[in-house]
Design a protein around this motif. Structure first.
Motif, short mmCIF file in Angstrom:
data_model
loop_
_atom_site.label_atom_id
_atom_site.label_comp_id
_atom_site.label_asym_id
_atom_site.label_seq_id
_atom_site.Cartn_x
_atom_site.Cartn_y
_atom_site.Cartn_z
N ILE A 223 0.83 -1.24 -0.05
CA ILE A 223 -0.14 0.04 0.03
C ILE A 223 0.93 0.98 0.02
O ILE A 223 1.70 1.16 0.89
CB ILE A 223 -0.83 -0.04 1.14
CG1 ILE A 223 -1.70 -1.04 0.97
CG2 ILE A 223 -1.67 1.44 1.17
CD1 ILE A 223 -3.01 -1.25 2.20
N LYS A 224 0.55 2.08 -1.14
CA LYS A 224 1.57 3.21 -1.12
C LYS A 224 0.71 4.42 -0.66
O LYS A 224 -0.47 4.64 -1.12
CB LYS A 224 1.78 3.48 -2.59
CG LYS A 224 2.61 2.10 -3.15
CD LYS A 224 4.11 2.28 -3.06
CE LYS A 224 4.83 1.14 -3.61
NZ LYS A 224 5.07 0.04 -2.92
N PHE A 225 1.42 5.27 -0.07
CA PHE A 225 0.75 6.36 0.37
C PHE A 225 1.04 7.39 -0.83
O PHE A 225 1.70 7.46 -1.25
CB PHE A 225 1.24 6.83 1.82
CG PHE A 225 0.87 6.32 2.92
CD1 PHE A 225 -0.26 6.98 3.56
CD2 PHE A 225 1.24 5.12 3.19
CE1 PHE A 225 -0.64 6.28 4.72
CE2 PHE A 225 0.85 4.38 4.53
CZ PHE A 225 -0.22 5.02 5.00
N SER A 226 -0.11 8.25 -0.77
CA SER A 226 -0.06 9.13 -1.80
C SER A 226 1.00 10.16 -1.66
O SER A 226 1.19 10.34 -0.36
CB SER A 226 -1.32 9.71 -2.15
OG SER A 226 -1.73 10.88 -0.97
N SER A 430 -6.62 20.55 0.00
CA SER A 430 -6.39 19.06 0.00
C SER A 430 -7.52 18.40 0.83
O SER A 430 -7.89 18.86 2.01
CB SER A 430 -5.27 18.62 0.76
OG SER A 430 -3.91 19.17 -0.03
N GLY A 431 -7.75 17.24 0.36
CA GLY A 431 -8.78 16.34 1.24
C GLY A 431 -8.25 15.80 2.39
O GLY A 431 -6.98 15.93 2.68
N PRO A 432 -9.02 15.14 2.95
CA PRO A 432 -8.39 14.42 4.08
C PRO A 432 -7.45 13.29 3.86
O PRO A 432 -7.23 13.08 2.55
CB PRO A 432 -9.81 13.56 4.72
CG PRO A 432 -10.51 13.15 3.45
CD PRO A 432 -10.35 14.50 2.67
N LEU A 433 -6.79 12.79 5.00
CA LEU A 433 -5.57 12.16 4.59
C LEU A 433 -6.14 10.73 4.05
O LEU A 433 -5.48 10.13 3.37
CB LEU A 433 -4.70 11.81 6.12
CG LEU A 433 -3.37 11.04 5.96
CD1 LEU A 433 -2.68 12.32 5.42
CD2 LEU A 433 -3.00 10.73 7.49
N GLY A 438 -11.75 4.80 0.12
CA GLY A 438 -10.50 4.19 -0.07
C GLY A 438 -9.53 4.87 -0.93
O GLY A 438 -10.12 5.74 -1.83
N TRP A 439 -8.42 5.37 -0.40
CA TRP A 439 -7.49 6.35 -1.25
C TRP A 439 -6.73 5.66 -2.21
O TRP A 439 -6.54 4.60 -2.58
CB TRP A 439 -6.60 7.02 -0.41
CG TRP A 439 -5.63 6.02 0.39
CD1 TRP A 439 -4.87 4.94 -0.19
CD2 TRP A 439 -4.93 5.98 1.75
NE1 TRP A 439 -4.09 4.48 0.69
CE2 TRP A 439 -4.26 5.15 1.98
CE3 TRP A 439 -5.64 6.75 2.66
CZ2 TRP A 439 -3.53 4.66 3.15
CZ3 TRP A 439 -5.12 6.59 3.94
CH2 TRP A 439 -4.01 5.45 4.06
N PRO A 440 -6.34 6.59 -3.24
CA PRO A 440 -5.69 6.03 -4.67
C PRO A 440 -4.36 5.36 -4.28
O PRO A 440 -3.52 6.00 -3.39
CB PRO A 440 -5.61 7.18 -5.46
CG PRO A 440 -5.62 8.57 -4.37
CD PRO A 440 -6.57 7.79 -3.13
N ARG A 441 -4.33 4.14 -4.78
CA ARG A 441 -3.05 3.74 -4.55
C ARG A 441 -1.88 4.03 -5.49
O ARG A 441 -1.53 3.39 -6.35
CB ARG A 441 -3.13 2.07 -4.62
CG ARG A 441 -3.87 1.58 -3.56
CD ARG A 441 -4.06 0.05 -3.60
NE ARG A 441 -4.71 -0.50 -2.59
CZ ARG A 441 -4.56 -1.64 -2.15
NH1 ARG A 441 -3.81 -2.49 -2.69
NH2 ARG A 441 -5.29 -2.03 -1.08
N LEU A 546 5.61 9.14 -4.55
CA LEU A 546 5.28 8.15 -4.04
C LEU A 546 6.30 7.31 -2.89
O LEU A 546 7.54 7.37 -3.64
CB LEU A 546 4.27 7.13 -4.69
CG LEU A 546 3.29 8.02 -5.30
CD1 LEU A 546 2.52 6.96 -6.11
CD2 LEU A 546 2.23 8.60 -4.44
N ALA A 547 5.80 6.80 -2.01
CA ALA A 547 6.69 5.98 -1.23
C ALA A 547 7.72 5.23 -2.15
O ALA A 547 7.51 4.45 -2.99
CB ALA A 547 5.96 5.15 -0.16
N SER A 548 8.88 5.32 -2.02
CA SER A 548 10.16 5.01 -2.76
C SER A 548 11.39 4.63 -1.80
O SER A 548 11.69 5.27 -0.78
CB SER A 548 10.54 5.82 -3.63
OG SER A 548 11.70 5.85 -4.13
#
Ligand SMILES: Nc1ncnc2c1ncn2[C@@H]1O[C@H](COP(=O)(O)OP(=O)(O)OP(=O)(O)O)[C@@H](O)[C@H]1O
Length: 579
Positions: A223-226, A430-433, A438-441, A546-548
């Protein structure tokens, strides 16, 4: 053991009719005891669990329909609700009410101390739940996954730890119930009922079941955080300082490297808010602690000297009054002004200049920036926001808008400004965290239309300039007139901020302007001792894509590109001035 209350469930079992109990309520305690004895019992977690359940249904006329769940049959008994006239907060309820609550199955220790928290509810029976397994542990609770047999659904049962003999402890727990009952929002887990009984010393809170928690999500490498989520964390670390190694260890996040800032950031809260009074600073320092164990509580904050020392809060009635005006109105006015002025000419020039440069960067016109006379700082903000957005989505359309709601070209057309023919989209924060469904992956998965640059939204939030362009993969970059408006908006907004700041100073009002705070977070010219702070006017935007695993390198690349762009912008500006 216990009982549960629910607004929507028809609960089985129970040996007594609740109506009988209510009839025999407060004054006939001995009878109640007899009734209690007749309830069935079982042992759960070492605590006696008495089986009794019923359902209440609030009616608008203030009465309650109580349903006896005995033998699965519903019996409706109309009865005046447990009314406590204007009894705010928690605490003792009138004796009669307490008696009724006890008769309804609540333990006296709860009703006597926190009657208000359970007002109008009836406990449900533990027997109507099948406890599956433990799913979590909080400071004051153990949480189990369970099946609500009556309603055939999975729930979370939270067993709260407290000393039922200590009224303060009970009140503390009851406060949670009280607040939870008031919360009714799709993004907030709902408290559906309580399990307890007259004889029980324990209490279970029945919640909707939630498949995930944040720690669980964070520990899942797939799961990647945006980008904005990661960026927000980095911004926090830059202001509050990087958390210690101990802190990361304490979190026990196997993939915490994703969130760890690549450099050690020195805490710079004091520097950032140095213009504030010492009492304000002291308060901010305690509240802005990354580690919750170090963070001041709300109660302690309220005792802060800040609230009792000069300048004291003004009377709200003395605040200036302004005619109604919204962001959108201001933008429309800007739009109209621009149409009347010579700006149209400038737009053409910028448009052609932008087209000459291939690639999305071309749309940021330094000429435009120079013309507008905004400070280089603002230009950099603009450039950085743009630059970073482009780096993230080089081939996509960049429209700052509602996060998480992708815009297709047709959508963009809908926002076209009829008067000017310019594309106009109202920026939003920005919207909520964690977006609701479900947030975009990762950005690529977001949609098949042009994504919304969250960075742009973040930039907007922090008072930075967000520029935009409309691009499609098979199109040349189209300069968007909005570009010309943005720096104006920013200048105006900066002026407005300054204006309100001076007003604040004059009036000695303690109105904390969020955008001002955010702006002040931007590091100043000083380099931080670790060499990773800002230098010159450069603004370090935190967070890479993104998370890297290679976050460090990506951040460096970002910074390099930003610097490069800034240099070009400055050069361009000088050239323009010489002409
Ligand atoms: N409604 C729920 N559905 C699914 N799991 C839950 C639910 N409520 C809590 N949990 C799980 O139980 C854990 C502990 O929750 P709990 O609310 O008791 O503590 P907390 O709020 O995380 O911590 P603390 O009580 O220290 O503030 C959560 O982290 C979560 O994993």
């Amino acid at each position: 053991m216990g009982c549960i209350c629910s607004k929507s469930s028809a609960v089985e079992d129970n040996n007594e009719s609740i109506s009988k109990k209510l009839q025999s309520s407060s004054t006939r305690t001995s009878e109640l005891n007899v009734l209690r004895l007749s309830s069935s019992k079982r042992v759960e977690g070492g605590v006696d669990v008495k089986v009794k359940a019923s359902l209440n249904e609030k009616k608008s006329n203030g009465s309650v329909h109580l349903y006896d769940d005995q033998n699965g049959r519903k019996k409706k008994i109309e009865k005046t609700e447990f009314t406590v006239i204007d009894h705010p907060g928690l605490g003792r309820v009138p004796k009669a009410i307490e008696g009724e609550q006890v008769a309804a199955g609540w333990p006296a220790w709860l009703s006597s101390v926190a009657g208000d928290a359970i007002k109008g509810w009836i406990p449900r029976s533990a027997d109507t739940f099948e406890r599956l397994h433990k799913i979590g542990q909080g400071t004051y609770s153990t949480v189990y996954k369970a099946r609500d047999v009556t309603n055939q659904k999975i729930v979370a049962l939270k067993k709260v730890r407290f000393d039922n003999l200590d009224p303060e402890s009970v009140k503390f727990m009851a406060r949670e119930i009280h607040i939870l009952r008031k919360l009714d929002h799709p993004n907030i887990i709902k408290l559906e009922g309580l399990i307890t009984s007259e004889t029980s010393r324990s209490l279970y809170l029945v919640f909707e079941y939630m498949e995930h928690d944040l720690t669980g999500l964070v520990s899942n490498p797939s799961i990647k955080f945006s980008e904005p989520q990661v960026e927000q964390l980095h911004r926090i670390f830059k202001l509050c300082g990087s958390p210690s190694e101990d802190y990361w260890l304490k979190l026990r996040l196997p993939h915490s490297t994703v969130f760890k800032p690549p450099h050690h950031y020195r805490r710079c809260v004091a520097d950032t808010f140095k213009e504030y009074s010492s009492t304000a600073l002291k308060l901010i320092e305690t509240l802005l602690s990354v580690d919750p164990s170090q963070r001041g509580t709300a109660a302690a904050a309220l005792k802060s000297e800040f609230f009792t020392s000069e300048p004291l809060p003004c009377d709200p009635s003395s605040l200036p009054k302004y005619p109604p005006s919204k962001e959108i109105d201001a933008k429309m006015r800007d739009e109209a002004t621009r149409r009347q002025g010579a700006v149209g000419e400038r737009e053409k020039k910028v448009g052609s200049a932008a087209r000459q440069e291939k690639g999305p960067r071309a749309v940021v016109s330094t000429k435009d920036n120079a013309d507008l006379g905004a400070s280089i700082q603002q230009v950099k903000h603009h450039s950085i926001s743009k630059n970073r957005s482009e780096l993230s989505y080089p081939h996509r359309e960049h429209v700052s808008g509602n996060q998480g709601f992708p815009h297709r070209q047709s959508d963009v057309k809908e926002t076209e400004n009829n008067l000017s023919g310019h594309f106009y989209r109202r920026p939003s924060h920005s919207g909520p965290l964690v977006p609701g469904s479900g947030w975009p992956r990762g950005v690529k998965e977001v949609d098949n239309g042009p994504p919304v640059s969250n960075r742009v939204n973040l930039a907007k939030l922090s008072g930075l300039v967000a520029s935009r362009t409309l691009l499609s993969e098979d199109q040349e970059p189209k300069p968007v007139p909005f570009l010309h408006r943005k720096p104006i908006e920013v200048r105006r907004s900066v002026e407005a901020t300054n204006g309100s700041e001076s007003r604040r100073r004059r009036d000695k009002k303690r109105i904390v302007d969020h955008s001002q705070i955010v702006n002040r977070r931007v590091p100043t010219e000083k380099s931080t001792p670790d060499g990773h702070g800002s230098s010159g006017n450069k603004i370090y935007m935190s967070g890479p894509l993104l998370a890297s695993n290679n976050m460090d390198q990506m951040l460096k690349d970002h910074d390099r590109k930003i610097q490069e762009f800034s240099r070009r912008a400055r050069g361009e500006k000088v050239r323009t001035q010489r002409k």
